[in-house]
Design an enzyme around this catalytic site. Sequence first.
Site, mmCIF file in Angstrom:
data_model
loop_
_atom_site.group_PDB
_atom_site.id
_atom_site.type_symbol
_atom_site.label_atom_id
_atom_site.label_comp_id
_atom_site.label_asym_id
_atom_site.label_seq_id
_atom_site.Cartn_x
_atom_site.Cartn_y
_atom_site.Cartn_z
ATOM 1 N N SER A 52 0.854 -1.179 0.000
ATOM 2 C CA SER A 52 0.000 0.000 0.000
ATOM 3 C C SER A 52 0.894 1.234 0.000
ATOM 4 O O SER A 52 2.117 1.129 0.123
ATOM 5 C CB SER A 52 -0.920 -0.003 1.219
ATOM 6 O OG SER A 52 -0.140 0.276 2.365
ATOM 7 N N LYS A 53 0.236 2.387 -0.108
ATOM 8 C CA LYS A 53 0.981 3.649 -0.234
ATOM 9 C C LYS A 53 2.011 3.868 0.884
ATOM 10 O O LYS A 53 3.026 4.516 0.669
ATOM 11 C CB LYS A 53 -0.004 4.815 -0.239
ATOM 12 C CG LYS A 53 -0.728 4.929 -1.579
ATOM 13 C CD LYS A 53 -0.756 6.374 -2.072
ATOM 14 C CE LYS A 53 -1.234 6.482 -3.509
ATOM 15 N NZ LYS A 53 -2.677 6.556 -3.651
ATOM 16 N N ARG A 54 1.710 3.322 2.063
ATOM 17 C CA ARG A 54 2.658 3.601 3.153
ATOM 18 C C ARG A 54 3.990 2.888 2.949
ATOM 19 O O ARG A 54 4.977 3.205 3.594
ATOM 20 C CB ARG A 54 2.044 3.300 4.522
ATOM 21 C CG ARG A 54 1.892 1.869 4.830
ATOM 22 C CD ARG A 54 0.893 1.658 5.965
ATOM 23 N NE ARG A 54 0.381 0.323 5.908
ATOM 24 C CZ ARG A 54 0.938 -0.699 6.522
ATOM 25 N NH1 ARG A 54 2.017 -0.512 7.250
ATOM 26 N NH2 ARG A 54 0.427 -1.901 6.425
ATOM 27 N N HIS A 55 4.017 1.917 2.016
ATOM 28 C CA HIS A 55 5.300 1.261 1.715
ATOM 29 C C HIS A 55 6.104 2.066 0.689
ATOM 30 O O HIS A 55 7.322 1.919 0.583
ATOM 31 C CB HIS A 55 5.066 -0.149 1.161
ATOM 32 C CG HIS A 55 4.402 -1.070 2.134
ATOM 33 N ND1 HIS A 55 3.132 -1.570 1.948
ATOM 34 C CD2 HIS A 55 4.825 -1.554 3.327
ATOM 35 C CE1 HIS A 55 2.809 -2.340 2.964
ATOM 36 N NE2 HIS A 55 3.811 -2.341 3.828
ATOM 37 N N GLY A 56 5.420 2.877 -0.087
ATOM 38 C CA GLY A 56 6.091 3.634 -1.149
ATOM 39 C C GLY A 56 5.119 3.815 -2.311
ATOM 40 O O GLY A 56 3.925 3.534 -2.178
#
Length: 495
Positions: free
Chosen positions: A261-265
């Site tokens: 998800s976005k929090r990984h990149g």
Amino acid sequence: MIHPKQIRTRFAPSPTGMMHIGNLRTALYEFLVARSENGKFILRIEDTDRGRLVEGSVDVIFRTLKDVGLSHDEGPDIGGGFGPYIQSMRKDIYAPYAHQLVKEGKAYYCFCTRERLDSLRNASSDPDISNAGYDRHCRNLTSSDIQTRIDSCEPFVIRQKMPLSGHTTFTDAVFGEITVDNNELEDQILLKSDGFPTYNFANVIDDHLMDITHVVRGSEYLSSTPKYNLLYEAFGWEIPEYVHLPLIMGRNEDGSVSKLSKRHGATGFDDLVRDGYLKEAIINYIALLGWCPADNTEIMSVRDMISKFRISGISKSPAVFDYDKLRWFNSEYIKALPHEDFCEMIRNYLESVNTSGALNTSMIAELIQTRISQLTEVPEMISFFRDLPEYSTDLFEHKKMKTTQQLSLLHLQEILPSLESLNDWSLTSIHDFLISYALKKEIKNGQIMWPIRTALSGQPSSPGGAVELMHILGKSESVRRIEKAIILLDNTITE
Ligand code: GLU
């Protein structure tokens, strides 16, 4: 196994926004399954979920496929013998099939209101309510009741009648044999009250009508596949081969993994491009998220992938998206670029530091081409060519180079006058000049190279050493920066 028919795969994205990495991987594998067997790759736009449409996303799909070299053989823009290739333009095709199933007792009208369904959903944590969601309330309405409600224009949907007992088994090319109990299958909606089919219905009808032989998609669809197979069986149609792809995970800070998800990149193709990754590197890296060629090659063009691709090389274990690995791929792709292409790619950055117009930008590009992993690193890496940053004289201390602030000051002061009178500013001439200075003073080369490199860049590291930086910056700017270093060092030491 040799498939008797020509292989036909389809990429069937919903135009709901950006091109997610997972979608792009699906497209690539669909493409590879087809191309590796001289089959056809079809693009179909699945836009029946009208509420989720995002304007412009069909263009994003076309552009991305083109950018990474996944050319389709049939699709909305180029046509083909099985069109239209946009589901909303096929709207009239689906209803007759749904009604056929109703007539044959394999589907039924459902008049349940949204409120009723919502309250069911809220109650569904109750373990006694199976088939999470719908309780088959309308499954056994009498035909006269149904007729009355249709005549009075009550809105309805058409639902699939799932078998209440037994089980459904199918074999997936990646995940193997899968069996589910039929009583776990919801009587899913096939046709919505707005007359549009659900995805679950339309994909079966279209895959059949478009002669699709292999359905390649994310493993989140595994649990729905038995429902699709029951539809194929209800119509008496051949079931395609299924190739479900492993989940794509991201690594969390604590080392565990969870769905990417976005929090990984960045998770979208355009976002990765914006982050300075080359399209060729992205598609290459994405190819390896769940597939590995038999010879373990890592760097591959799409053409190489076609020749190496086998469905048997797809793994069912979740693939972890490793941004460091992507950076490595990217740096390899950047290094392999022809020099002119790299210069063109970073032209804006180069121009922004070359305000005087006097810098040898081609040489700057040459120096950084082997040193970066992402194009976005370029501005910071080369900004010192335009403006010498504020820096601490601690940078002149370097154990390995055997220099200190005092020694740096001494040698910069000593070398400056002869440097000012050096006329040949070529790389060889500058190099020989510095080496002969070291020789004459009986010092190590680093004891003059390091102070000059530091004075010219104001940074702990720089693309290129003293010789290259002097050459690129030119004589007067080099002299100016060395004079500045002398003042700084002098001030610090005498403080
Ligand atoms: N429209 C579906 C999606 O975008 C396609 C799934 C499939 O490949 O069947 O997820």
